[in-house]
Design a protein around this motif. Structure first.
Motif, PDB file in Angstrom:
ATOM      1  N   LEU A  69       0.779  -0.938   0.069  1.00 35.18           N
ATOM      2  CA  LEU A  69      -0.014   0.115  -0.055  1.00 35.18           C
ATOM      3  C   LEU A  69       0.784   1.215  -0.256  1.00 35.18           C
ATOM      4  O   LEU A  69       0.766   2.267  -0.750  1.00 35.18           O
ATOM      5  CB  LEU A  69      -0.905   0.068   1.273  1.00 35.18           C
ATOM      6  N   GLY A  72       2.323   1.897  -3.540  1.00 34.54           N
ATOM      7  CA  GLY A  72       1.409   2.130  -4.385  1.00 34.54           C
ATOM      8  C   GLY A  72       1.419   0.918  -5.234  1.00 34.54           C
ATOM      9  O   GLY A  72       0.950   1.042  -6.268  1.00 34.54           O
ATOM     10  N   GLU A  73       1.807  -0.291  -5.023  1.00 32.82           N
ATOM     11  CA  GLU A  73       1.601  -1.463  -5.656  1.00 32.82           C
ATOM     12  C   GLU A  73       0.162  -2.267  -5.474  1.00 32.82           C
ATOM     13  O   GLU A  73       0.115  -2.981  -6.187  1.00 32.82           O
ATOM     14  CB  GLU A  73       2.861  -2.455  -5.000  1.00 32.82           C
ATOM     15  N   SER A  75      -3.548  -1.791  -5.619  1.00 29.55           N
ATOM     16  CA  SER A  75      -4.637  -1.073  -6.194  1.00 29.55           C
ATOM     17  C   SER A  75      -6.023  -1.444  -5.804  1.00 29.55           C
ATOM     18  O   SER A  75      -5.954  -2.630  -5.478  1.00 29.55           O
ATOM     19  CB  SER A  75      -4.722  -0.662  -7.743  1.00 29.55           C
ATOM     20  N   SER A  76      -7.191  -0.641  -5.603  1.00 25.51           N
ATOM     21  CA  SER A  76      -8.250  -1.092  -5.036  1.00 25.51           C
ATOM     22  C   SER A  76      -9.400  -0.515  -5.995  1.00 25.51           C
ATOM     23  O   SER A  76      -9.273   0.750  -6.148  1.00 25.51           O
ATOM     24  CB  SER A  76      -8.570  -0.682  -3.828  1.00 25.51           C
ATOM     25  N   ASP A  77     -10.482  -1.325  -6.288  1.00 23.66           N
ATOM     26  CA  ASP A  77     -11.366  -0.531  -7.270  1.00 23.66           C
ATOM     27  C   ASP A  77     -12.750  -0.881  -6.372  1.00 23.66           C
ATOM     28  O   ASP A  77     -13.146  -2.021  -6.094  1.00 23.66           O
ATOM     29  CB  ASP A  77     -11.484  -1.614  -8.389  1.00 23.66           C
TER      30      ASP A  77
END
Length: 94
Positions: A69, A72-73, A75-77
């Protein structure tokens, strides 16, 4: 832990009487099966002891996710997450 949906006996009785009133065939209710053999219960006891010995939280995994996190590795949708939550609570999770 698994969450299952089970009908209560009152719900079953209401459902069966409604089917009978509509002329539908009602299948007989089966009694719960006999208790598990002794060797299965011993195996269950061993599994429960193993689970009790495990930590509640895998701290290494938490650190790995935290690092991802921060870098930045990960991601969340939110749309996918919301759909997944709704699907789970509606009983559509496969």
């Amino acid at each position: 832990m698994e969450i299952t949906r089970q009908l209560t006996s009152a719900s079953l009785a209401a459902s069966e009487s409604a089917k009978t009133a509509r002329g539908e065939r009602v299948s007989p209710v089966t009694e719960p099966s006999a208790p598990a053999p002794v060797n299965d219960s011993l195996r269950l006891d061993e599994m429960q002891e193993t689970l009790r010995a495990m930590p509640d939280v895998d701290q290494n995994r938490v650190a790995e996710i935290r690092r991802a996190l921060l870098n930045g590795e990960l991601s969340s949708d939110t749309s996918v997450l919301a759909t997944s939550i709704l699907s789970y609570h509606r009983g559509n999770d496969a």
